[in-house]
Scaffold this motif. Sequence first.
Motif, mmCIF file in Angstrom:
data_model
loop_
_atom_site.group_PDB
_atom_site.id
_atom_site.type_symbol
_atom_site.label_atom_id
_atom_site.label_comp_id
_atom_site.label_asym_id
_atom_site.label_seq_id
_atom_site.Cartn_x
_atom_site.Cartn_y
_atom_site.Cartn_z
ATOM 1 N N PRO A 259 0.822 -1.203 0.000
ATOM 2 C CA PRO A 259 0.000 0.000 0.000
ATOM 3 C C PRO A 259 0.856 1.253 0.000
ATOM 4 O O PRO A 259 1.991 1.255 0.444
ATOM 5 N N ALA A 260 0.289 2.334 -0.503
ATOM 6 C CA ALA A 260 0.995 3.613 -0.474
ATOM 7 C C ALA A 260 1.096 4.097 0.963
ATOM 8 O O ALA A 260 0.190 3.899 1.762
ATOM 9 N N PRO A 261 2.233 4.712 1.331
ATOM 10 C CA PRO A 261 2.420 5.154 2.721
ATOM 11 C C PRO A 261 1.608 6.408 3.013
ATOM 12 O O PRO A 261 2.028 7.522 2.724
ATOM 13 N N GLY A 262 0.415 6.225 3.575
ATOM 14 C CA GLY A 262 -0.391 7.377 3.920
ATOM 15 C C GLY A 262 -1.140 7.935 2.720
ATOM 16 O O GLY A 262 -1.099 7.410 1.620
ATOM 17 N N LYS A 263 -1.780 9.044 2.933
ATOM 18 C CA LYS A 263 -2.550 9.685 1.875
ATOM 19 C C LYS A 263 -1.631 10.537 1.025
ATOM 20 O O LYS A 263 -0.823 11.308 1.527
ATOM 21 N N LEU A 264 -1.755 10.382 -0.299
ATOM 22 C CA LEU A 264 -0.924 11.149 -1.214
ATOM 23 C C LEU A 264 -1.505 12.534 -1.424
ATOM 24 O O LEU A 264 -2.718 12.735 -1.454
ATOM 25 N N SER A 265 -0.642 13.489 -1.567
ATOM 26 C CA SER A 265 -1.061 14.853 -1.858
ATOM 27 C C SER A 265 -1.180 15.050 -3.359
ATOM 28 O O SER A 265 -0.748 14.202 -4.152
ATOM 29 N N ALA A 266 -1.740 16.168 -3.747
ATOM 30 C CA ALA A 266 -1.887 16.477 -5.168
ATOM 31 C C ALA A 266 -0.520 16.513 -5.832
ATOM 32 O O ALA A 266 0.437 17.056 -5.293
ATOM 33 N N GLY A 267 -0.438 15.885 -7.003
ATOM 34 C CA GLY A 267 0.819 15.873 -7.729
ATOM 35 C C GLY A 267 1.770 14.773 -7.316
ATOM 36 O O GLY A 267 2.901 14.717 -7.805
ATOM 37 N N GLU A 268 1.346 13.885 -6.390
ATOM 38 C CA GLU A 268 2.186 12.782 -5.943
ATOM 39 C C GLU A 268 1.683 11.468 -6.509
ATOM 40 O O GLU A 268 0.490 11.289 -6.750
ATOM 41 N N GLU A 269 2.599 10.548 -6.726
ATOM 42 C CA GLU A 269 2.265 9.223 -7.234
ATOM 43 C C GLU A 269 3.076 8.187 -6.461
ATOM 44 O O GLU A 269 4.277 8.367 -6.260
ATOM 45 N N PHE A 270 2.435 7.128 -6.018
ATOM 46 C CA PHE A 270 3.130 6.057 -5.311
ATOM 47 C C PHE A 270 3.530 4.976 -6.298
ATOM 48 O O PHE A 270 2.703 4.480 -7.068
ATOM 49 N N VAL A 271 4.809 4.606 -6.299
ATOM 50 C CA VAL A 271 5.326 3.545 -7.163
ATOM 51 C C VAL A 271 5.955 2.480 -6.266
ATOM 52 O O VAL A 271 6.965 2.753 -5.607
ATOM 53 N N ALA A 272 5.352 1.309 -6.212
ATOM 54 C CA ALA A 272 5.879 0.231 -5.369
ATOM 55 C C ALA A 272 7.249 -0.196 -5.869
ATOM 56 O O ALA A 272 7.527 -0.186 -7.067
#
Length: 506
Positions: A259-272
Motif C-alpha cells: 500500500p501507499a504510505p499514507g494519503k498522497l497529496s496532489a501531484g504525488e504518485e506512489f510507485v511500489a
Amino acid sequence: MATELRFPDQLSGVDGIIVTRWLVKVGDTIKPGDVLLEVATDKVDTEVPATVGGTILKLNYSDGELLPADPVLGLVGEAGESAAAAPAAPADVEASREAPSATPVARRMAEELGVSLSSIKGSGLRGQVTKEDVVAHQAAQKSAPAPTAAPAPAAAPAPALDADLRDVASLVVRRLATENHVNLRDVAAGRPLSTLTKYDILSAAASRDAGKPVVVAPRIAPASAAPVSAPSAPPAAAPVAAPPPAAATAPRPASPAAPAPGKLSAGEEFVAHNRMRQIVARNTTQAAFSIPHVTTMWDLNMAAVLEHRKAHKAEFAAAGVNLTVTAYLIQAILAGLKAVPAANSTWTDEGLIIKRTYHIGIAVALPADQHGIGGLIVPVIKNAGDLNLLGVARAVNDVAERARKNQLRADELQGGTFTLTNYGTSGSRFQTPVILNGQAGILGVGAIEKRPVVVSKGSPLEPNVGDYLAFLPMTTLGFSYDHRILDGATADAFCAAVKDALEKWQ
C-alpha cells in the motif's frame, strides 16, 4: 523407465529458489536444452533448461512454490509410461529416510529449527513427515502456551517494506509473506524484519489457517501483534496497545500489493518497489553499514589506451568482438590486484582470506522505466587472470549483452572477488561506489574527457620555462576500499599499479 528432472549444475544446491512459472505441462515432449520453467533467486530471474529428453509424466511443484535444495522437478519417460516407474532412490538415501521417514526438505527444516522428527506425526505417504507437518508442529508448539487476551482492534495497514532500509526482510521472506497474505510486522512483533526466516512466515500462515492466533517470532516481546487472518479468523492472542482516539484504523487490504504510505497529496504518485530495487537497497545498505568505506581519487591519462584501441578495434571486430575501454580497465585491475594481493580478499574476524584467482564483477545498468527507475546487476567474469585482452573483451561483450536481456544464469552473479563500475559511460566524472559484501574494494571509473594538464620538463612543482599546457584525455578513478583491510598507503599502491598499466599500455 522414468527419469528425474533436476536442475543443471549451476543451480544445483542453491537455496531459496522460487518457481516463477512453468513453460511446459504434463504430456509435453521435450529434448535436452528446452526451457522448462522460469525461476527466481535472490540475485536473478533465470530460465531452467532440460537436462534430459522425453515425455513429461509428472511435475512436482507449482508456480510460486519455494523449492528445496536439489529438488526433483518432475519425471520424464516414454509416452504412456506410468509416473510410478521412477528409478529407486540410492540405498544411502533410503537409509537416511528411516526412523522416521521424512522428505528431504522436512528433514532440513527440522534440523534448522531444532525439532525432533520422532515427535512429529507424518501425513505423507506411509506416514512420511512433510514440510507442512514440520510447520504445523512448530506452530502448535509456539501457540500452546500463548495467553488469551481480549480482542484487539485491527491495526492500520503497514507497508510491505520497512521505511528504514537497514531493516528489510529477505526476498524469499517477502515473497512468501505476499503469497500467504501474512503481514511481516505482525510476525516480527517489534523484532527487525531482516531477522525473519521463511519458517517464521510458514508458521504464521499455518497458525492462521488452523484458526489459531498468529505465532510471532521469538526473542522480543510483541509490541503490536495484530492478527493476520481472513475475516472469519479469531483475533490475535497477543495484546495490542490501543491507538489514540484520533488515530483512525483501517481494514487490511485483501490485495498483496504494497500500500501507499499514507494519503498522497496532489501531484504525488506512489510507485511500489520492484524486486530489483529491493535487492539493490538491501545489499547496498548492508554493505554501507557493515564495511568502513574510504574512497581515494586518482587522475590518469588515457591517451595510450585510446591509441591502442584505435589501432586494434578493426582487428577485434573482425573476430566478432567489440573492443571496449572496460576490457582495458579489467586488465589494469588485474595488475593492481597482483601488486596488492590484499585488495583481492575477504575480511573475517580471524584473518583475511586472500584469493589467488581473479573473478571480476562488472556493474551493468539496466534500462530505466517511465519513472526513471532502473536497475543494476553485477555479472562476474570468472578466472579473468587467465584471459588476454581479446578474451576479456569477448567476456565483457557476452555478459553485458545477456545481463540486459535477463539471460544470465545464477552462477554468473556469484563468486566475484573484486568489482569494476564504469559509471563514466553515462557521463559521470566521479562517484563513491559502494563495496560489495565479501570484497575488499570496488573501482569506479569516470568519463574520459579532455582536460588542460600542465606538462613539465623540469620540477613538477617549481616554475619552469619548459612547462606547457596540453589538452589530454583524462579520467578519474574512485577506489572505495574496506579500511579494515587496506589503508591509505596500500590502497594508493593499488591505484598506482592500475594507473601505471593504463598510462604505459603498449
